[in-house]
Design an enzyme around this catalytic site. Sequence first.
Site, PDB file in Angstrom:
ATOM      1  N   CYS A 195       0.831  -1.204   0.000  1.00 55.19           N
ATOM      2  CA  CYS A 195       0.000   0.000   0.000  1.00 55.19           C
ATOM      3  C   CYS A 195       0.868   1.258   0.000  1.00 55.19           C
ATOM      4  O   CYS A 195       0.488   2.281  -0.591  1.00 55.19           O
ATOM      5  CB  CYS A 195      -0.948  -0.002   1.192  1.00 55.19           C
ATOM      6  SG  CYS A 195      -0.120  -0.200   2.788  1.00 55.19           S
ATOM      7  N   HIS A 442      -1.370   1.193   7.487  1.00 53.49           N
ATOM      8  CA  HIS A 442      -1.844   1.208   6.103  1.00 53.49           C
ATOM      9  C   HIS A 442      -1.632   2.606   5.533  1.00 53.49           C
ATOM     10  O   HIS A 442      -1.823   3.612   6.212  1.00 53.49           O
ATOM     11  CB  HIS A 442      -3.326   0.831   6.076  1.00 53.49           C
ATOM     12  CG  HIS A 442      -3.916   0.830   4.703  1.00 53.49           C
ATOM     13  ND1 HIS A 442      -3.425   0.041   3.680  1.00 53.49           N
ATOM     14  CD2 HIS A 442      -4.963   1.526   4.171  1.00 53.49           C
ATOM     15  CE1 HIS A 442      -4.144   0.252   2.581  1.00 53.49           C
ATOM     16  NE2 HIS A 442      -5.067   1.145   2.858  1.00 53.49           N
TER      17      HIS A 442
END
Length: 1164
Positions: A195, A442
């Site tokens: 990510c 994330h």
Amino acid sequence: MDPEVDSEELDHQEPELVQDDAQPMEGVTIEEEVVGQAPDPLKGEYTWELRDFSQQPLKTFSEVFDAGGFPWQLLCFPKGNKPGQLSLFLAVPENEDQPMGWQRSASFKLTVLSAHGREHDVSKDATHTFLGTENDWGFNTFMLLNDLVDPSRGLLVDDTLRIKVEVEVRVPEDFSYDSRKETGYVGLKNQGATCYMNSLLQTLYNINQFRKAVYHMPTSEDDDPAKSMPLALQSVFYKLQFTDGPVSTKDLTRSFGWDTSDAFQQHDVQELNRILCDRLEEKMKSTRVEGTISKLFEGHTLNYIDCINVDYKSSRRESFMDLQLDVKGCKTILDSFDRYCEVETLEGDNQYLAEGHGLQDARKGVLFDGFPPVLQLQLKRFEYDFMKDSMVKINDRYEFGEELDLDVGDRKYLAASAARGVRNKYKLLAVLVHSGGVHGGHYYAYIRPDGARWLKFDDERVEAAEADRAVRGNWGGEDDRGAPGGGAPGLRFTRFANAYMLVYVRESEWGSVMCGVERRDISQHVCARLQAEQDEKERRRKEKAEAHLYTLVRVSTDADMASQIGRERWFDLVDHEGVATFKLSKRAPFSTLRAEAARALGVPPAAQRFWRWAARQNGTYRPSLPLEPESDEVPISSLRDGRRDLRPGTMSTLNLYLETAPDGGGGVGGAAGGVGAGADGAAPDGGSPGAQDGAGDASKATNTPSTSPAATPRPRGANDILLFFKQFLPDPEEPALRYAGSLQVHRHSRIGELAPALRALGGLAPDAALEVYEEVKFEPSVMVEALRPALTAAAAQLENGDVLVFQAAAASLQAPPDCPREHLSAPAYMSHVRNRVRVAFRPLESPGEEGLLLDLRKDMGYEEVSGALAARLGLDHPLRLALTGQNPYSALPRPAPLKYAPGATLEEMLRAGQYGAAAGSTLYYEVIDLPLPEYEKLVTFKVSFHNAKAEEVSAHSVRLPRDARVSQLLEELRAQLPAGAGVGDAPLRLMEVYQWRVWQLFDPDQAVGSMSGDALWHLRAEVVPPDQRGAGGEEGLHVHCLQVTEEAHNRAFAFSDPFIMRVREGETVGELRRRVQVALGVGDEEFAGWRALLCPPLSAPEPLEDEEVVTARLARADLERLYGHHDRACIGWEHENRNPRKTHAHLNRNAAWYGQERQLKIKA
């Protein structure tokens, strides 16, 4: 569903009105064709003439009709599901052969036709996914019955109602959120933990001048994207710009030189940005885009030192590609720039040595000599906390805006040499966000490509976002919205999702930086390559959409079996993926298949006999019954092999075996050879109760079925069965297995009667002794059973499709005494083939290496496996190895090695652990200095030894049996201590330290096996102070002491080695202070600044006065308990941390499994 349709009137039929007297009515199916244009196979229409409308029952069906490749029916309630209403529905006919979980999506339009013309028709349309539990859909209130019977409408004429339906089957696809449709942009697929890379790539892609430069990098049409980083990045950008779905980055990461494990390792986005841009800048050299990276991102600073009392000034100009800005202690982005340009005065002991002037007071600082068009700001959200001895994330509130003016304060951030004509006002383009903590999280990004609308790029999903959410929502700090769900008003929660990197673009250069990027900017070969990929993807999509219209018929022959068995297949008969395949319309007659087989395989229709395959309960898959349709005109759709399609968009498959006539009208070439009596108990016409062919080249006959128009398959009797034969060729060096052919055998024939035919199939001497076996199954283990010559086929329970294996009798073979059994016996050979596996052994300390490849058997025991590897490595003992399995998802070693288990097989070793469902073919090894069974009886501890001042002196590794005592561990350690340690025979003790606190003191009599070596933190050994020795010392009162520093929020953090002091009854804090000073050897001047604090385990520290009695402030249990872990209050000695350092904080932990990152690299 059409939005204009009232949800109450669009529904399936009411169940209470289902009647048994429903009758299908005739209608007309119309295939709509446009001149010069092929009809759309996914569309169709049908008109139903419902006669005697007034006499119809409550519920009536039309006949079944076909539209879009599926069967349908119309359902009508003439009296209505609701009073005074006509109800009409489209339905899927009930069919017991319908697969479980079926579904079918379609758009349809229902029309009641008027005799007065199209403008008087009544129509309604809808879209629905039909399921087993919802197999009809339509309108409860299609129209009023009064309007229907009105003569002026022309809808009901001569008591006949004409109903037309137009159906369009929808492509089976994912009907989830469409990023391209909703935002004009698409996302990137996450490979596991990529990510951070996805958020950076989306940001760079949306810097249009950067994207255009990437497109202009020279690449060749012969380049492989997995090996050429420029081509791989061009491919990613092209697909982001022109495709409709999320884009894969696998070729790009392969071009970086990354493997699967790298995809599961998260790295810092700024680190990736720097390395990626460095590599791209290298690739751009000597090209038309050379220098683009620097032109976009490079700025300059001026580092200066200006003497205060003399005329001397020193300066140095440096470049930067991004700026790291402090977050901690700064409320806004301009506060960070203030700190960045803060002036430091060099004076006193820190004076500056000016050339020619000696030591001088001076001012030191940094100013900017120029900002770049694209300003990348890295916010320092992560920093090392010396007091916690770990990295921490700074979640403090930090304000930034959609605009940034760096000319504020009369250009206070700029050097005098900076260009005066450049306006340094910036517009925010992107906010890269990190959500989570220091150990994981994330990344995603907010970007406004057009400078106005914010979009959130979160891996595969792209969605619109409000400006406040993109900017203010990522300031961090505390969330003042209260607890989730509205509870506990007034509570505030830390926001763990906050901005980590900001990208600003100079307003005056926005137009050039965000320039248009067209297809003409992309190299022609890149467009052609990627367009071909898109065309292929569209072809697959269309094929999937029309899959239900076709059947994939896979036809295997003896030639296929001969080419596969013994080479790529040993069990069963054939891999259907490697045989002739015909894609036929389900409507096509069976004669079409015969014609296609004749064309492709050279077998005339008259010489063909097809057999169905069947899956058996024991896991085998064999020809079962001859396929004998009533006529060659029956449609392909009527032929089923018993398997059902469960997923929409999946083409049904039909596997067939083609039995052909043998060469010369009989023999082994096809399956028409015969053994035994015919259907009436006599031999077939012109034959005898033996093989229908004599000796010859069996393999040639099998591979070349006859194409003679006169050749036809041998007639089958009622008692004939079709058997297939494999021949095992024993050999001391290279045994082999081959396909021999197939025969029709009378079920009352004896196995011994097959011998002449088998000798002919195998090219053996007429008097060769044979052994015959039945291949029963091969999963989970091989079962190959011997068949006695006197046994009949019926008694052996042989049936169509059974496989027999024959060989020359082992007793007749001349082989060396030490010849392996699998070289001489068919059952042993087939068991060997089933169990052999090639295993890669890689060193545990270098898991990325290719390692060693060994051919082993799955049924080998642990000692055999270890012994084979030890022999390859040249070790003197077969068990001087520790083996570790592989995590199949990350392709990394599992956390713990395999335990020694003599009964474990290699197959179990490859499946061991929590990922047992996925067996791999890789093991990792570590050479050890003892045989594994002995090694596992020992436990290893890493212990640091501290002197009397609680200072670390040395670190040692101590190994001893699990049942040994802590006292024995300490004696082993004593033997390793250097002579200068001065320990002598003084008693030692062992403690565990965690976050600079004594977690527990170990009882000398405790077994070391109970200490869980891998779970321990820092083990520390020391000499027991004299006043704590002996029985009296151990039974006395003890206090744990910390060395702390006080931080914000009145919290004390330990930062250096803790220690234990004995306390006397009634002893004051002042008296304890003097003993602590002596014990630590701290000078009077320094120790005068030390302050005593009471540090409870869960609350704020409290100051202690020298007059207070120690035992009065601490719980008796905290003072009396010496061994084991106890959440006790401690006395903290607060002083300045003058020597911040890290120790072996995780000395006994395997760093590879506790967050240690691999270095981020991109190959040049």
